[in-house]
Design an enzyme around this catalytic site. Structure first.
Site, PDB file in Angstrom:
ATOM      1  N   PRO A  65      -5.148   1.303   2.971  1.00 50.65           N
ATOM      2  CG  PRO A  65      -4.802  -0.252   1.091  1.00 50.65           C
ATOM      3  CD  PRO A  65      -5.056   0.727   0.614  1.00 50.65           C
ATOM      4  CB  CYS A  66      -0.462   0.066   2.451  1.00 48.84           C
ATOM      5  SG  CYS A  66      -1.274  -1.192   0.978  1.00 48.84           S
ATOM      6  CG  LEU A  67       2.463   3.034   6.702  1.00 45.09           C
ATOM      7  CD1 LEU A  67       3.315   2.385   6.030  1.00 45.09           C
ATOM      8  CD2 LEU A  67       2.842   4.703   6.488  1.00 45.09           C
TER       9      LEU A  67
ATOM     10  CG  LEU B 156      -3.941  -2.298   8.092  1.00 46.70           C
ATOM     11  CD1 LEU B 156      -4.895  -2.662   6.750  1.00 46.70           C
ATOM     12  CD2 LEU B 156      -4.431  -2.394   9.184  1.00 46.70           C
ATOM     13  CG  ASP B 157       1.898  -2.874   4.908  1.00 46.99           C
ATOM     14  OD1 ASP B 157       0.985  -3.690   4.392  1.00 46.99           O
ATOM     15  OD2 ASP B 157       2.043  -2.550   3.565  1.00 46.99           O
TER      16      ASP B 157
END
Length: 427
Positions: A280-282, A284-285
């Protein structure tokens, strides 16, 4: 400035037990960021309470099921056996904490950060604050979140002042799942604080958890450090993805190109293609970076936005390349039996299902995801591999035996560079 706190992790752990640390440490969030942190804190001698809003996850963790990537059931069993670890969905169980590490994810929604889950956690934590307690935000978020958003919520809800009555700071998470060399304990940890007292205390807390602590001057620096690190990976992955497209057009193997370029001893770091934006992260970060620029009235962060565009279209590229590969073998996507090793990016299985393929997937974390309609979850057994018209490697995780995958399958389309052989085509 970096502080070398223990050259030997085993000695560092022994020192923690010898000192008899019995402070209560709460980790809000028991997902991929929070659970490894909780396990490390138990090893270091803290009494640890994990708080998670997902009651299903709470039940599984308390039952000894390691339902989070990066933590084994053996590690979880040791933590439970210590008598110093438990998980709850009730913030009342966090009462009396000495240290609280907040790992609540902050998502981008409708073009802006969604700070709602963080606000909910802060409002539940604020009444539990006491003089001398420490709160550290580990979430990757836009610069200013710790001081401009989290701090007022904690102060208003507690009647205490950050930096004076309680201690507050930010420390970005650093993790590369599946990397056997760099784990939480031996990866340098950036720390920051609201005021000198906060910084000293937070450096001391993390000094029990990691080998090396790196102090920075403010939470804004720490928050922006996390975005820079993620943007660096994101942009260079986009370059590798563009290389894979060009290499496919000219008939070259991009992985061989990358291996050859990696022999240059200066000015080059190897990055490899990926099938798309991993959940879920990269992606969006790093979207916080252009959002922050726009918020400040500046121009767009064009490089990160271009990388978003390249990486965001890789799932389409995977499906297109897979279709061409099947055509060369006198097959169409429609009706083909396709076994996916991994479900992320989810756009790939969704597209294949829409195109009429008979899609199966082997995914150890399938319970945390929502597979598309028409997709069957299976085990990557020998018969499953052998029956598939094509096995598509989407995951880079070590949970699959890639040598057996190459040996048993008729045809492998590999997006992660894990397989080699005459029956393998790599993205």
């Amino acid at each position: 400035m970096a502080e070398n706190l223990a050259e030997n992790p085993a000695e560092h752990l022994a020192e923690g037990y010898a000192a008899g640390y019995a402070e209560k440490l709460v980790v809000v969030g028991q997902g991929r960021a929070g659970l490894p942190l909780a396990m490390r804190a138990v090893e270091a001698g803290f009494r640890v309470v994990g708080i998670d809003a997902d009651e299903w996850r709470v039940k599984r963790l308390n039952a000894g099921e390691a339902c989070v990537e990066g933590v084994t059931e053996g590690e979880l069993a040791v933590a439970h056996a210590s008598g110093r670890y438990g998980v709850s969905a009730d913030y009342a169980d966090a009462a009396g904490f000495d240290v609280c590490l907040v790992t609540v994810p902050v998502r981008m929604r409708h073009g802006a950060p969604d700070l709602g889950p963080l606000a909910a956690a802060a409002e539940r934590l604020a009444p539990l604050l006491r003089r001398g307690t420490t709160v550290v935000l580990e979430s990757t978020t836009c610069p200013g979140t710790t001081e401009e958003f989290l701090r007022p919520l904690l102060e208003d809800g507690s009647g205490l002042v950050a930096g004076e009555d309680f201690l507050l700071g930010h420390s970005p998470r650093r993790a590369e799942p599946g990397n056997p060399r760099w784990r939480l304990g031996n990866t340098p940890k950036v720390v920051s604080g609201v005021g000198a007292a906060s910084l000293d205390r937070i450096a001391e807390v993390y000094g029990r958890l990691v080998r090396e602590v790196v102090r920075v001057s403010s939470p804004r620096v720490s928050e922006l450090t996390a975005l820079l690190e993620d943007a660096f990976t994101h942009v260079n992955t986009a370059l590798a993805n563009e290389l894979s497209v060009v290499a496919g057009q000219v008939g070259a193997d991009p992985w061989e190109v990358i291996e050859a370029a990696s022999t240059r001893p200066y000015g080059y770091l190897p990055f490899t293609p990926s099938p798309g934006l991993d959940v879920p992260c990269l992606p969006l970060d790093v979207s916080y970076l252009p959002w922050q620029v726009r918020r400040g009235g500046g121009g767009a962060s064009r490089l990160v936005q271009l990388a978003d565009d390249v990486n965001g279209h890789m799932a389409d590229q995977v499906v297109s390349r897979l279709g061409l590969a099947l055509n060369r073998r006198c097959r169409a996507v429609r009706g083909s039996r396709i076994l996916l090793l991994g479900l992320s990016p989810i756009e790939v299985p969704k597209a294949l299902c829409r195109l009429g393929a008979r899609v199966r997937a082997a995914e150890p974390r399938a319970g945390e995801m929502l597979p598309p309609a028409g997709l069957e979850i299976v085990e990557a057994t020998g018969p499953e591999l052998a029956k598939a018209d094509v096995v598509v490697v989407l995951s880079g995780d070590d949970c699959f035996d890639y040598e057996r995958v190459q040996r048993t399958s008729r045809f492998v389309f590999d997006t992660r560079g894990r397989c080699r052989g005459p029956n393998v085509e790599r993205l």
